[in-house]
Design a protein around this motif. Structure first.
Motif, PDB file in Angstrom:
ATOM      1  N   TYR A   1       0.850  -1.198   0.000  1.00 37.74           N
ATOM      2  CA  TYR A   1       0.000   0.000   0.000  1.00 37.74           C
ATOM      3  C   TYR A   1       0.883   1.244   0.000  1.00 37.74           C
ATOM      4  O   TYR A   1       1.993   1.231   0.532  1.00 37.74           O
ATOM      5  N   ASN A   2       0.348   2.318  -0.589  1.00 39.53           N
ATOM      6  CA  ASN A   2       1.038   3.597  -0.616  1.00 39.53           C
ATOM      7  C   ASN A   2       0.209   4.596   0.168  1.00 39.53           C
ATOM      8  O   ASN A   2      -0.967   4.773  -0.139  1.00 39.53           O
ATOM      9  N   VAL A   3       0.799   5.227   1.164  1.00 32.09           N
ATOM     10  CA  VAL A   3       0.037   6.213   1.924  1.00 32.09           C
ATOM     11  C   VAL A   3       0.365   7.603   1.392  1.00 32.09           C
ATOM     12  O   VAL A   3       1.539   7.963   1.253  1.00 32.09           O
ATOM     13  N   LYS A   4      -0.683   8.376   1.071  1.00 30.80           N
ATOM     14  CA  LYS A   4      -0.499   9.727   0.535  1.00 30.80           C
ATOM     15  C   LYS A   4      -1.141  10.733   1.473  1.00 30.80           C
ATOM     16  O   LYS A   4      -2.228  10.497   1.994  1.00 30.80           O
ATOM     17  N   VAL A   5      -0.444  11.845   1.684  1.00 28.52           N
ATOM     18  CA  VAL A   5      -1.025  12.959   2.418  1.00 28.52           C
ATOM     19  C   VAL A   5      -1.023  14.159   1.476  1.00 28.52           C
ATOM     20  O   VAL A   5       0.022  14.491   0.896  1.00 28.52           O
ATOM     21  N   ASN A   6      -2.184  14.789   1.291  1.00 32.74           N
ATOM     22  CA  ASN A   6      -2.333  15.905   0.348  1.00 32.74           C
ATOM     23  C   ASN A   6      -1.744  15.561  -1.025  1.00 32.74           C
ATOM     24  O   ASN A   6      -1.059  16.366  -1.650  1.00 32.74           O
ATOM     25  N   GLY A   7      -1.945  14.327  -1.463  1.00 30.05           N
ATOM     26  CA  GLY A   7      -1.500  13.938  -2.791  1.00 30.05           C
ATOM     27  C   GLY A   7      -0.047  13.524  -2.915  1.00 30.05           C
ATOM     28  O   GLY A   7       0.398  13.129  -3.988  1.00 30.05           O
ATOM     29  N   THR A   8       0.709  13.603  -1.823  1.00 27.09           N
ATOM     30  CA  THR A   8       2.132  13.252  -1.887  1.00 27.09           C
ATOM     31  C   THR A   8       2.378  11.903  -1.198  1.00 27.09           C
ATOM     32  O   THR A   8       1.873  11.674  -0.106  1.00 27.09           O
ATOM     33  N   ASN A   9       3.167  11.047  -1.857  1.00 30.05           N
ATOM     34  CA  ASN A   9       3.511   9.764  -1.221  1.00 30.05           C
ATOM     35  C   ASN A   9       4.351  10.016   0.019  1.00 30.05           C
ATOM     36  O   ASN A   9       5.369  10.698  -0.047  1.00 30.05           O
ATOM     37  N   THR A  46      -4.740  13.939  10.723  1.00 28.23           N
ATOM     38  CA  THR A  46      -5.241  12.893  11.598  1.00 28.23           C
ATOM     39  C   THR A  46      -6.547  12.325  11.045  1.00 28.23           C
ATOM     40  O   THR A  46      -7.422  13.087  10.625  1.00 28.23           O
ATOM     41  N   ALA A  47      -6.650  11.005  11.050  1.00 22.78           N
ATOM     42  CA  ALA A  47      -7.891  10.382  10.593  1.00 22.78           C
ATOM     43  C   ALA A  47      -8.082   9.037  11.289  1.00 22.78           C
ATOM     44  O   ALA A  47      -7.104   8.407  11.716  1.00 22.78           O
ATOM     45  N   GLN A  48      -9.336   8.617  11.419  1.00 18.58           N
ATOM     46  CA  GLN A  48      -9.627   7.314  12.020  1.00 18.58           C
ATOM     47  C   GLN A  48     -10.515   6.462  11.104  1.00 18.58           C
ATOM     48  O   GLN A  48     -10.375   5.253  11.057  1.00 18.58           O
ATOM     49  N   TYR A  49     -11.418   7.113  10.360  1.00 23.64           N
ATOM     50  CA  TYR A  49     -12.353   6.379   9.491  1.00 23.64           C
ATOM     51  C   TYR A  49     -11.954   6.565   8.032  1.00 23.64           C
ATOM     52  O   TYR A  49     -11.658   7.682   7.596  1.00 23.64           O
ATOM     53  N   PHE A  50     -11.963   5.476   7.261  1.00 21.05           N
ATOM     54  CA  PHE A  50     -11.641   5.523   5.840  1.00 21.05           C
ATOM     55  C   PHE A  50     -12.744   4.828   5.048  1.00 21.05           C
ATOM     56  O   PHE A  50     -13.252   3.799   5.478  1.00 21.05           O
ATOM     57  N   GLU A  63     -13.798   1.383  -4.447  1.00 18.15           N
ATOM     58  CA  GLU A  63     -13.427   0.146  -5.139  1.00 18.15           C
ATOM     59  C   GLU A  63     -12.921   0.427  -6.554  1.00 18.15           C
ATOM     60  O   GLU A  63     -11.950  -0.200  -7.005  1.00 18.15           O
ATOM     61  N   ALA A  64     -13.563   1.381  -7.244  1.00 18.36           N
ATOM     62  CA  ALA A  64     -13.174   1.666  -8.630  1.00 18.36           C
ATOM     63  C   ALA A  64     -11.745   2.187  -8.689  1.00 18.36           C
ATOM     64  O   ALA A  64     -10.967   1.799  -9.561  1.00 18.36           O
ATOM     65  N   GLU A  65     -11.392   3.047  -7.746  1.00 21.28           N
ATOM     66  CA  GLU A  65     -10.054   3.645  -7.796  1.00 21.28           C
ATOM     67  C   GLU A  65      -9.055   2.939  -6.886  1.00 21.28           C
ATOM     68  O   GLU A  65      -7.912   3.391  -6.733  1.00 21.28           O
ATOM     69  N   LYS A  66      -9.504   1.841  -6.284  1.00 22.55           N
ATOM     70  CA  LYS A  66      -8.608   1.013  -5.464  1.00 22.55           C
ATOM     71  C   LYS A  66      -7.887   1.825  -4.403  1.00 22.55           C
ATOM     72  O   LYS A  66      -6.650   1.845  -4.335  1.00 22.55           O
ATOM     73  N   LYS A  67      -8.681   2.535  -3.596  1.00 23.19           N
ATOM     74  CA  LYS A  67      -8.019   3.275  -2.520  1.00 23.19           C
ATOM     75  C   LYS A  67      -8.970   3.495  -1.346  1.00 23.19           C
ATOM     76  O   LYS A  67     -10.202   3.445  -1.506  1.00 23.19           O
ATOM     77  N   LEU A  68      -8.371   3.719  -0.187  1.00 26.51           N
ATOM     78  CA  LEU A  68      -9.108   4.060   1.028  1.00 26.51           C
ATOM     79  C   LEU A  68      -8.905   5.546   1.281  1.00 26.51           C
ATOM     80  O   LEU A  68      -7.768   6.015   1.342  1.00 26.51           O
ATOM     81  N   VAL A  69     -10.016   6.275   1.441  1.00 31.13           N
ATOM     82  CA  VAL A  69      -9.925   7.736   1.585  1.00 31.13           C
ATOM     83  C   VAL A  69     -10.446   8.132   2.962  1.00 31.13           C
ATOM     84  O   VAL A  69     -11.512   7.669   3.383  1.00 31.13           O
ATOM     85  N   SER A  70      -9.685   8.970   3.671  1.00 35.24           N
ATOM     86  CA  SER A  70     -10.090   9.345   5.025  1.00 35.24           C
ATOM     87  C   SER A  70     -11.392  10.142   5.009  1.00 35.24           C
ATOM     88  O   SER A  70     -11.636  10.946   4.113  1.00 35.24           O
ATOM     89  N   SER A  91      -8.963  16.264   6.732  1.00 40.02           N
ATOM     90  CA  SER A  91      -7.791  15.423   6.496  1.00 40.02           C
ATOM     91  C   SER A  91      -7.781  14.947   5.067  1.00 40.02           C
ATOM     92  O   SER A  91      -8.817  14.735   4.468  1.00 40.02           O
ATOM     93  N   ASP A  92      -6.607  14.762   4.534  1.00 39.02           N
ATOM     94  CA  ASP A  92      -6.525  14.223   3.185  1.00 39.02           C
ATOM     95  C   ASP A  92      -5.492  13.112   3.205  1.00 39.02           C
ATOM     96  O   ASP A  92      -4.386  13.252   2.708  1.00 39.02           O
ATOM     97  N   ILE A  93      -5.887  12.011   3.863  1.00 39.72           N
ATOM     98  CA  ILE A  93      -4.993  10.846   3.888  1.00 39.72           C
ATOM     99  C   ILE A  93      -5.615   9.786   2.980  1.00 39.72           C
ATOM    100  O   ILE A  93      -6.792   9.473   3.095  1.00 39.72           O
ATOM    101  N   VAL A  94      -4.812   9.277   2.070  1.00 36.42           N
ATOM    102  CA  VAL A  94      -5.296   8.256   1.146  1.00 36.42           C
ATOM    103  C   VAL A  94      -4.373   7.052   1.230  1.00 36.42           C
ATOM    104  O   VAL A  94      -3.150   7.201   1.274  1.00 36.42           O
ATOM    105  N   ILE A  95      -4.971   5.855   1.295  1.00 32.73           N
ATOM    106  CA  ILE A  95      -4.163   4.625   1.275  1.00 32.73           C
ATOM    107  C   ILE A  95      -4.469   3.918  -0.040  1.00 32.73           C
ATOM    108  O   ILE A  95      -5.569   3.403  -0.237  1.00 32.73           O
ATOM    109  N   GLU A  96      -3.486   3.945  -0.955  1.00 35.58           N
ATOM    110  CA  GLU A  96      -3.687   3.324  -2.272  1.00 35.58           C
ATOM    111  C   GLU A  96      -3.254   1.870  -2.241  1.00 35.58           C
ATOM    112  O   GLU A  96      -2.238   1.523  -1.638  1.00 35.58           O
ATOM    113  N   LEU A  97      -4.026   1.038  -2.953  1.00 32.90           N
ATOM    114  CA  LEU A  97      -3.704  -0.390  -2.973  1.00 32.90           C
ATOM    115  C   LEU A  97      -2.650  -0.691  -4.032  1.00 32.90           C
ATOM    116  O   LEU A  97      -2.684  -0.136  -5.130  1.00 32.90           O
TER     117      LEU A  97
END
Lengths: 291, 430
Positions: free
Chosen positions: B192-200, B240-244, B248-255, B260-266
């Motif tokens: 997984y790739n974790v992104k904050v504000n669009g940056t890995n 800071t985030a707790q719920y994501f 499914e279409a973009e294969k990512k978890l979004v806070s 917050s702008d935390i994204v966990i890409e698969l």
């Protein structure tokens, strides 16, 4: 002068200590178990363990009753039922048959606590049973019991040997065995290093099992437990493996054991063994699943 | 001596003070009465939910497995019906098993599940001498907060927080619980790739229900109907985030949190890099390897057994050695009989990502490692040379045949790129 002052202090302290004890002691526990009705099994245990022998048969696990260092899981109810019936048939009634009901009523541990899992140590050993001061026996790995086709070999290894072993502890903790026993293999005891010894090497050194080498108390009760649950053929095979020296030592020890049991408790261990094994051969005729 | 007399005088004065009658009563009842009242009240609240309670359960001391759901329904006769997400030997996911419970008095009121329930106690029981605490779950819970809306408890031994809320879904227990398993599989990826504000900012892998980041921090979570909820809020690069929510279409978890702008890409990081740095040891599953690999393994087994050490073969493993942290291929054996003693026969390897690829890895044998390797007959190294020569291997995920608790990645198949008929399958032992 000093003495007078000291007496005065003592008096004041006594007055202070004694002045508040007006409440009467209530015989009930201060904590009440709310409204859980007894199950059929609970009633069976009352009638078969508690009323006749004053044994509390704890099949519902209590963490506080077991060593907190182990990760343990409770026993399955159906396995507890089977274990309660097996222990009654193979252990309680075997003693009753030989020495009468009074004996166990007097000496039996007051709590039998069942634990579903084994108590595993990181040194690759597993604890199958423990006894505390003659009051309580804990049996582990109760969930490993096959309640449809119980194997007497597994029962002996896991539980019955443990029961005889722990009960023998209660007997010698009540009236100790002759000190001469401790001298027979006085240099052979090695504490917690027993698990590094193979069965054959233990026999050659004059011990019936590796665990016997832990201490003379363990040695004493292991002899009793192994003797009662095994056949004479098994025993002879151990003596053969033990060789001349080992055999002589084991035979010297078992003679002391037999003398102690007979003179102190009026137990003939050979008769006890006959009764236990006759019953063991009959367990497949028991219904372990219904009360 | 004088000092002692003064101390004595002081003590006796305390004794005279002991019966002062004008204490203000803080409570109307005794501590025991209050405990009994609490137990009775908690028990009736537990029983009152006719549809049961949805339970968020976290095993393991360090929360390294993340969270799993149960549904518990408490009955007045002291029995409890339990269903869970995780299939066991006898029960499918969502199937109900009955055992007993009690609310007992200890230092506070404690809820205990005191007879074995296969659905639940699989998290509690030890696995044996090789894993003495199993999944290290609690079965006794100190009750912290009770309202009709939720019950909060902490495990007595490991202290993890357990939350119960009334089960209100119209779905059957089974349908409700299996939806989490389905979503869990959709969110599966090797990395997984974790992104904050669009940056890995971080790479991560997932084990059970926990993200492990490359800086060794972990984030345990439980699945929700739409994504995941972390055990506690995650702060990363000031966000800071707790719920994501899972897209499914973009294969990512979004806070979910607005600011917050935390994204966990698969699936973003190169998987070969992740595997080359694995912290796990991985069991090689004999039955799922190619015939050519299995033949080699059988030969090696016999060499080990005849090597003069009276070994019983247990299994072969690779990855990180539990003894010394080196990267290895190794054999785990018993001496003489199971239960007597364990030995590792370890061979050191270098693991390198194949240059220019994301999913290929090379293994190179460099020599005997710790354990009993140096004492083994030379032919044992035959399998090690072949593993080296057949490099590189492509990494693919493989579903476990009958997962008790599905670890993720559940299994990895390593297939020789040059010889696709030479492959082996490994499962994490962590």
């Amino acid at each position: 002068m000093k003495k007078t002052i000291l007496y005065l202090f003592a008096l004041i302290l006594l007055v202070g200590a004694g002045s508040c004890n007006k409440d009467e002691i209530n015989s009930q526990s201060i904590f009440v178990d709310p409204t859980t009705p007894p199950s059929t099994f609970d009633t069976w245990l009352l009638n078969n363990y508690t009323y006749p022998y004053n044994i509390e048969f704890k099949y519902k696990m209590e963490d506080l009753e077991s060593p907190l260092t182990y990760q343990l899981a409770p026993a399955r109810i159906e396995n507890s039922i089977a274990m309660a019936k097996l222990l009654k048939y193979l252990w309680i009634e075997a003693y009753n048959e030989h020495v009468g009901i009074d004996f166990l009523q007097t000496h039996v541990p007051r709590v039998i606590h069942l634990v579903g899992s084994g108590a595993y140590n990181t040194n690759n050993t597993v604890v199958l049973g423990t006894a505390e001061g003659g009051m309580k026996i804990t049996l582990y790995a109760v969930n490993d019991l096959d309640i449809v086709n119980p194997s007497i070999a597994q029962l002996n290894t896991y539980h019955l040997r443990t029961m005889h072993h722990e009960f023998a502890h209660i007997l010698h903790q009540t009236k100790n065995y002759p000190a001469e026993f401790k001298l027979i293999t006085v240099n052979g005891y090695m504490g917690d290093d027993w698990d590094k010894v193979s069965q054959a090497n233990a026999l050659r050194a004059g011990f019936i099992s590796a665990y016997s080498m832990k201490s003379y108390d363990e040695d004493f009760v292991e002899l009793i437990a192994h003797y009662i649950i095994n056949t004479q053929t098994w025993w002879n095979a151990q003596l053969t493996t033990a060789g001349t020296n080992g055999k002589a030592l084991i035979e010297e020890k078992i003679t002391v054991v037999k003398g102690y049991l007979k003179s102190t408790w009026n137990i003939d261990i050979d008769e006890m063994r006959r009764i236990v094994q006759e019953r063991a051969n009959n367990i497949n005729n028991l219904d372990l699943q219904t009360l | 001596m004088k000092n002692k007399l003064f101390i004595g005088l002081l003590l006796s004065l305390f004794a005279l003070q002991a019966c002062v009658k004008d204490e203000d009563k803080v409570f109307d009842n005794s501590a025991a009465d209050r405990m009994n009242a609490a137990i009775t009240s908690y028990r009736s609240i537990l029983v009152s939910e006719a549809n049961g309670w949805l339970v968020e359960y976290f095993p393991e001391n360090d929360l390294s497995m993340g969270g799993y759901y149960f549904i518990w329904k408490f009955n007045n006769d002291g029995t409890v019906e339990m269903a869970g997400e995780v299939p066991t030997a006898k029960y499918a996911a969502g199937q109900t098993s009955v055992s007993t419970y009690a609310v007992i008095a200890e230092e506070g009121p404690v809820l205990t599940f005191n007879t074995y329930n296969e659905v639940f106690h699989l998290f509690v029981e030890p696995f044996g001498a090789s894993d003495v605490d199993g999944y290290a779950g609690d079965y006794e819970f100190v009750i912290r907060e009770v309202t009709p809306e939720q019950i909060v408890m902490t495990g007595k031994k490991y202290g993890n927080k357990i939350r119960l809320t009334p089960y209100t879904d119209t779905k059957t227990w089974k349908d409700h619980l299996t939806q989490f398993v389905v979503l869990d599989q959709k969110m599966a990826a090797l990395g997984y790739n974790v992104k904050v504000n669009g940056t890995n900012v971080r790479k991560a892998v997932r084990r059970y229900r926990t993200f492990s980041f490359e800086n060794n921090a972990i984030a345990p979570y439980i699945i929700t109907t739409t994504g995941i909820k972390l055990y506690k809020p995650l702060t990363i690069y000031g966000k800071t985030a707790q719920y994501f929510t899972f897209n499914e279409a973009e294969k990512k978890l979004v806070s979910d949190e607005a600011d917050s702008d935390i994204v966990i890409e698969l699936g973003s990081p190169p998987v070969n890099g992740i595997f080359a740095a694995t912290n796990d040891s991985w069991k090689i599953e004999d039955n799922e390897c190619s015939n050519s690999f299995r033949t080699l393994l059988t030969t090696t087994k016999n060499q080990l057994l005849n090597g003069g050490y009276n070994f019983t073969y247990n299994y072969m493993y690779c990855g990180r050695s539990p003894l010394d942290n080196n990267m290895v291929f190794a054999f785990f054996v018993f001496q003489s009989a199971p239960g007597n003693a364990y030995y590792h026969v370890i061979y050191n390897f270098i693991y390198t990502p194949a240059p220019g690829t994301d999913d290929q890895i090379k293994f190179a044998y460099i020599g005997p490692g710790n354990g009993n390797a140096a004492n083994q007959p030379a032919p044992v190294t035959g399998i090690l040379a072949t593993i080296t020569n057949k490099s590189p291997y492509s990494i693919t995920i493989k579903e476990a045949n009958s997962p008790i608790i599905p670890a993720y990645p559940q299994g990895i198949q390593l297939t020789s790129v040059a010889d696709p008929n030479f492959y082996f399958v490994i499962y994490s032992t962590e």
